[in-house]
Design an enzyme around this catalytic site. Sequence first.
Site: not given
Ligand SMILES: NC(=O)c1ccc[n+]([C@@H]2O[C@H](COP(=O)([O-])OP(=O)(O)OC[C@H]3O[C@@H](n4cnc5c(N)ncnc54)[C@H](O)[C@@H]3O)[C@@H](O)[C@H]2O)c1
Length: 256
Positions: A18, A90, A155, A159, A216
């Site tokens: 994202i 993010n 988690y 959140k 969903y």
């Molecule tokens: N994918 C989903 O279904 C979903 C749903 C709800 C919320 N989210 C939230 O969206 C956000 C992005 O998730 P995503 O699914 O794109 O994940 P992703 O794993 O594709 O990307 C996450 C990125 O964050 C980086 N990261 C992790 N820990 C870090 C840190 N301590 N410092 C800096 N960078 C760090 C990772 O290296 C990675 O590049 C997160 O906060 C996640 O909790 C995701």
Amino acid sequence: MSRFADKVAIVTGAGSGIGRAAAELIARDGAAVGIMDLRPEAAAETADAIISAGGRAIAVPANVADTGAVDEAVAKVVAEFGGLHVLYNNAGCDSSGSVAEATDDDWDRAMNVNAKGTFLCSRAAVPHLKASGGGAIVNQGSVAALVAVPNFASYCAAKGAVVSLTRSMAIDLAPFKIRVNAICPGTVFTPLMEPMLRARGGGDLEAGLAKTLLKYPIGRLGTPEEIARVAAFLASDESSFLTGSVIAADGGMTAQ
Ligand SMILES: NC(=O)c1ccc[n+]([C@@H]2O[C@H](COP(=O)([O-])OP(=O)(O)OC[C@H]3O[C@@H](n4cnc5c(N)ncnc54)[C@H](O)[C@@H]3O)[C@@H](O)[C@H]2O)c1
């Protein structure tokens, strides 16, 4: 469209999923973007992709849970591009286990990256947003902040903290014309989600996906680009009357 012409943004966790989609979208819309990620090679890859497409970006690898690294990364973006207008908090990590199973490490990791990371990056950004005469902060929550996700106690709590912090920051920063909103995405297929989906299917990814889809109403998972568009809206002047809002972007998951 150039909603972010002459603006400078930082997106954390922008090396993947994202965050990468949001950084690319905001850059296409005119912003110079600081790409903060724990993994230097992933941060560089996103920054290179933006620059190759004619945009402006700088990779600033940092752990969002490390005060010194965050302060240094934010200062580097401001020095490079001359200010700051948008922060998208993010970066996040998952952490599985019910309250009976989760370890101290599970709890600390979830709280440190999701909640403390949001706090540290915001604290580092606020003086620069004030200096710009205002700006926007977008925090990444999750449906896990709104409804319980089984066996993800740390988690869900982390959140939930992000959502509460969003409201707190919104009222404290309103006098400085800094708006703060949160997105609570439903399931989006990214590297973060793959292990969770596999676990849900007892090791079988397809089974995990099928089980997840039942939750969903829209009948599919989200895409990184769909969440990125919500983030860009909240970061832009198009959402000028929104602050302290918590937007579920979840295909109806929490509507039932
Ligand atoms: N994918 C989903 O279904 C979903 C749903 C709800 C919320 N989210 C939230 O969206 C956000 C992005 O998730 P995503 O699914 O794109 O994940 P992703 O794993 O594709 O990307 C996450 C990125 O964050 C980086 N990261 C992790 N820990 C870090 C840190 N301590 N410092 C800096 N960078 C760090 C990772 O290296 C990675 O590049 C997160 O906060 C996640 O909790 C995701």
